[in-house]
Write a protein that holds these residues in place. Sequence first.
Motif, PDB file in Angstrom:
ATOM      1  N   LEU A 139       0.830  -1.217   0.000  1.00  0.00           N
ATOM      2  CA  LEU A 139       0.000   0.000   0.000  1.00  0.00           C
ATOM      3  C   LEU A 139       0.861   1.263   0.000  1.00  0.00           C
ATOM      4  N   LYS A 140       1.989   1.201   0.667  1.00  0.00           N
ATOM      5  CA  LYS A 140       2.911   2.348   0.690  1.00  0.00           C
ATOM      6  C   LYS A 140       3.475   2.630  -0.697  1.00  0.00           C
ATOM      7  N   ASN A 141       3.751   1.553  -1.452  1.00  0.00           N
ATOM      8  CA  ASN A 141       4.341   1.700  -2.780  1.00  0.00           C
ATOM      9  C   ASN A 141       3.301   1.862  -3.886  1.00  0.00           C
ATOM     10  N   HIS A 142       2.031   1.617  -3.554  1.00  0.00           N
ATOM     11  CA  HIS A 142       0.955   1.697  -4.556  1.00  0.00           C
ATOM     12  C   HIS A 142      -0.196   2.529  -3.999  1.00  0.00           C
ATOM     13  N   PRO A 143      -0.051   3.841  -4.011  1.00  0.00           N
ATOM     14  CA  PRO A 143      -1.093   4.712  -3.430  1.00  0.00           C
ATOM     15  C   PRO A 143      -2.415   4.646  -4.185  1.00  0.00           C
ATOM     16  N   GLU A 144      -2.420   4.037  -5.368  1.00  0.00           N
ATOM     17  CA  GLU A 144      -3.680   3.910  -6.108  1.00  0.00           C
ATOM     18  C   GLU A 144      -4.599   2.855  -5.494  1.00  0.00           C
ATOM     19  N   MET A 174      -8.209  -5.157  -1.004  1.00  0.00           N
ATOM     20  CA  MET A 174      -7.836  -3.800  -1.413  1.00  0.00           C
ATOM     21  C   MET A 174      -8.584  -3.386  -2.676  1.00  0.00           C
ATOM     22  N   LYS A 175      -8.828  -2.115  -2.802  1.00  0.00           N
ATOM     23  CA  LYS A 175      -9.514  -1.595  -3.985  1.00  0.00           C
ATOM     24  C   LYS A 175      -8.647  -0.596  -4.712  1.00  0.00           C
ATOM     25  N   LYS A 176      -8.655  -0.680  -6.043  1.00  0.00           N
ATOM     26  CA  LYS A 176      -7.900   0.257  -6.865  1.00  0.00           C
ATOM     27  C   LYS A 176      -8.771   1.467  -7.193  1.00  0.00           C
ATOM     28  N   GLU A 177      -8.193   2.638  -7.069  1.00  0.00           N
ATOM     29  CA  GLU A 177      -8.954   3.856  -7.340  1.00  0.00           C
ATOM     30  C   GLU A 177      -9.490   3.825  -8.765  1.00  0.00           C
ATOM     31  N   GLY A 178     -10.718   4.268  -8.909  1.00  0.00           N
ATOM     32  CA  GLY A 178     -11.375   4.230 -10.230  1.00  0.00           C
ATOM     33  C   GLY A 178     -11.331   5.547 -10.946  1.00  0.00           C
TER      34      GLY A 178
END
Length: 266
Positions: A220-225, A262-266
Amino acid sequence: PPLCLRVNTAQTCREDLLADLEKQGLPARPATVSPDGIYLDGNPGIHELTCLRDGRAIIQDEPSQLVAHIVDPQPHEVIFDVCAAPGGKTTHLATLGGPSCVVYGGDIHEHKLRLIEYNAQKLGLKNVRTLLQNGCTIGQKYAGKADRVLVDAPCSGLGVLRHKIDLRWRKNPSDLRTLPALQRRILDSASQCVRPGGILVYSTCTMNDDENSRIVAEFLKNHPEFHVENATQWLPVPGHEGPFIQLLPQRDSLDGFFIARMKKEG
């Protein structure tokens, strides 16, 4: 441990299968958490269970059954199960998503893909496909192709020692140091397959924080999306408030297991 079955809800329901087992004189009870699970209090031997032969059920431990409910596949979606063999979670995803949902089970070994195909055929599922693919590089080929992705990562297996007694002699401390690097590579690559607005679920059958919550925290730290969601909103687990589900044998009377959604920002 008692034998645990997962009801194939594409063919029957848990209540009907429990009634059928009772008619056969086989003591059985519903699982506590999984809505699809049945425990047999006495194990007659798998060759005596007609429900396994005719595809109304499959052997799958209860914690493993929780994962597909956390992924929550929907009709008409494309689902990737990245480390899929032998296909227990793949077939569960295909069952829950319905016939219009397509589930791709991936593995690096071709002979393991045949296990997925066998289990899908046994359960009468026609919406399962297989991918001969390395989980560490799958994102390069299938970027943005999936609505939901499951990474049931290779792990130390410390949560299932009662099932796999030989692990006590086959595992050593060096495994706990080398596995997290592999898990990070697989999770990073698999996350690339998730479409905007899609879901990524990470699970293991261990209790080692370095393979579980710390992997997710670093990701999550490396993938803020991506942002974490409370997994218990999709399947309540007694004694758990989330956001992760970390089952412990001494507390939950179940195998050790970890699930993060986890969910990816849309």
